[in-house]
Scaffold this active site. Sequence first.
Site, PDB file in Angstrom:
ATOM      1  N   ASN A  26     123.570  30.357  93.974  1.00  0.00           N
ATOM      2  CA  ASN A  26     122.127  30.579  94.083  1.00  0.00           C
ATOM      3  C   ASN A  26     121.744  32.048  93.993  1.00  0.00           C
ATOM      4  O   ASN A  26     120.633  32.371  93.565  1.00  0.00           O
ATOM      5  CB  ASN A  26     121.592  29.971  95.375  1.00  0.00           C
ATOM      6  CG  ASN A  26     121.375  28.475  95.239  1.00  0.00           C
ATOM      7  OD1 ASN A  26     121.036  27.985  94.168  1.00  0.00           O
ATOM      8  ND2 ASN A  26     121.581  27.734  96.313  1.00  0.00           N
TER       9      ASN A  26
ATOM     10  N   SER B  48     122.011  25.717 101.533  1.00  0.00           N
ATOM     11  CA  SER B  48     122.156  26.348 100.229  1.00  0.00           C
ATOM     12  C   SER B  48     121.927  27.847 100.286  1.00  0.00           C
ATOM     13  O   SER B  48     122.141  28.541  99.292  1.00  0.00           O
ATOM     14  CB  SER B  48     121.164  25.726  99.238  1.00  0.00           C
ATOM     15  OG  SER B  48     119.840  25.869  99.707  1.00  0.00           O
TER      16      SER B  48
ATOM     17  N   GLU C  80     130.666  24.836  97.287  1.00  0.00           N
ATOM     18  CA  GLU C  80     130.976  26.173  97.810  1.00  0.00           C
ATOM     19  C   GLU C  80     131.461  26.051  99.253  1.00  0.00           C
ATOM     20  O   GLU C  80     130.835  25.359 100.062  1.00  0.00           O
ATOM     21  CB  GLU C  80     129.739  27.069  97.767  1.00  0.00           C
ATOM     22  CG  GLU C  80     129.304  27.445  96.364  1.00  0.00           C
ATOM     23  CD  GLU C  80     128.033  28.287  96.343  1.00  0.00           C
ATOM     24  OE1 GLU C  80     128.027  29.327  95.670  1.00  0.00           O
ATOM     25  OE2 GLU C  80     127.050  27.899  97.012  1.00  0.00           O
TER      26      GLU C  80
ATOM     27  N   HIS D 276     128.793  23.699 100.973  1.00  0.00           N
ATOM     28  CA  HIS D 276     127.542  23.556 100.225  1.00  0.00           C
ATOM     29  C   HIS D 276     127.743  22.712  98.975  1.00  0.00           C
ATOM     30  O   HIS D 276     128.381  23.133  98.002  1.00  0.00           O
ATOM     31  CB  HIS D 276     127.009  24.940  99.833  1.00  0.00           C
ATOM     32  CG  HIS D 276     125.797  24.884  98.969  1.00  0.00           C
ATOM     33  ND1 HIS D 276     125.585  25.751  97.923  1.00  0.00           N
ATOM     34  CD2 HIS D 276     124.735  24.041  98.966  1.00  0.00           C
ATOM     35  CE1 HIS D 276     124.444  25.448  97.323  1.00  0.00           C
ATOM     36  NE2 HIS D 276     123.913  24.401  97.940  1.00  0.00           N
TER      37      HIS D 276
END
Length: 296
Positions: A203, A131, A164, A152
């Site tokens: 993130n 991540s 992702e 991800h």
Amino acid sequence: MTPTSHGEEAAAGTERVGVVGCGLMGSGIAELSALAGCDVRVAVSSRGSLAAGRSRIVASLDRAVRAERIGAATRDEALGRISFTTDLIDLADRQLVIESIAEDKAAKVELFALLDKTLEDPEAILASNTSSLSITAMASVTGRPEQVVGIHFFSPAQLIPLVEVISSLHTAESVAARAEEFVTVSLGKQAIRSTDRTGFVVNALLVPYLLAAVRMVESSFASAETIDRGMTLGCSHPVGPLKLADLIGLDVLRSVADALYDEFKEALYAPPPLLTRMVESGLLGKKAGRGFYRYG
């Protein structure tokens, strides 16, 4: 090619899928791949992890049957496509291997070096479900850096539609395209592309927001309940930041925050002391029964 549960075919070149790790994320990726019609082999570190991982997948598929998202026959077919091993050599024939072990850079780098020596197909793709960590660092220890990519998933992988796809400076565009095809065509997910920068797209935006909410609690500016109510009712967010942090896992949140701060040295990425103390105390969120909220 084996038909998927949606009547489509698995993406070319990725029918034999390997997954390393069978925790919450690894089991979800294995389940998704099996439902997509892929031959899935899951590698774990011990017999105990194997039993726990198998139970996790069975329980998840059983929940999907009860919720009428799939039928019992589909569940049984998916389980029949998943095998388990404690030896990486059993992944030698895989066309795509997705690593989903703990967010530990040294451990991931070591694993990628081993997988590079294990896979027989020079065109096989090595992917990481990290991540936040550097795809370049993992690619650099292999003899096939152009074949390494980030894929991800978000938790729970079975339900969250976004994935992702992350390219390092070495990743071949054809490899990123194959990874995106696997995600969208085989698994039926939505994909966005990101460059290899810590936190990627989601993130990098989400973590500072969650950390700001933690700091509000830490300073006694507002309670977790007040903050979450404000963001759900005032901003139409489906869940507030502190409850979301509990769902993600406070240990995972701190790990991503640490990685972001290490790369950018910006204060907004630094884990607040309260978050660190909660992790040290085992208050990891919903999975531990207690975080910013208590769970029965």
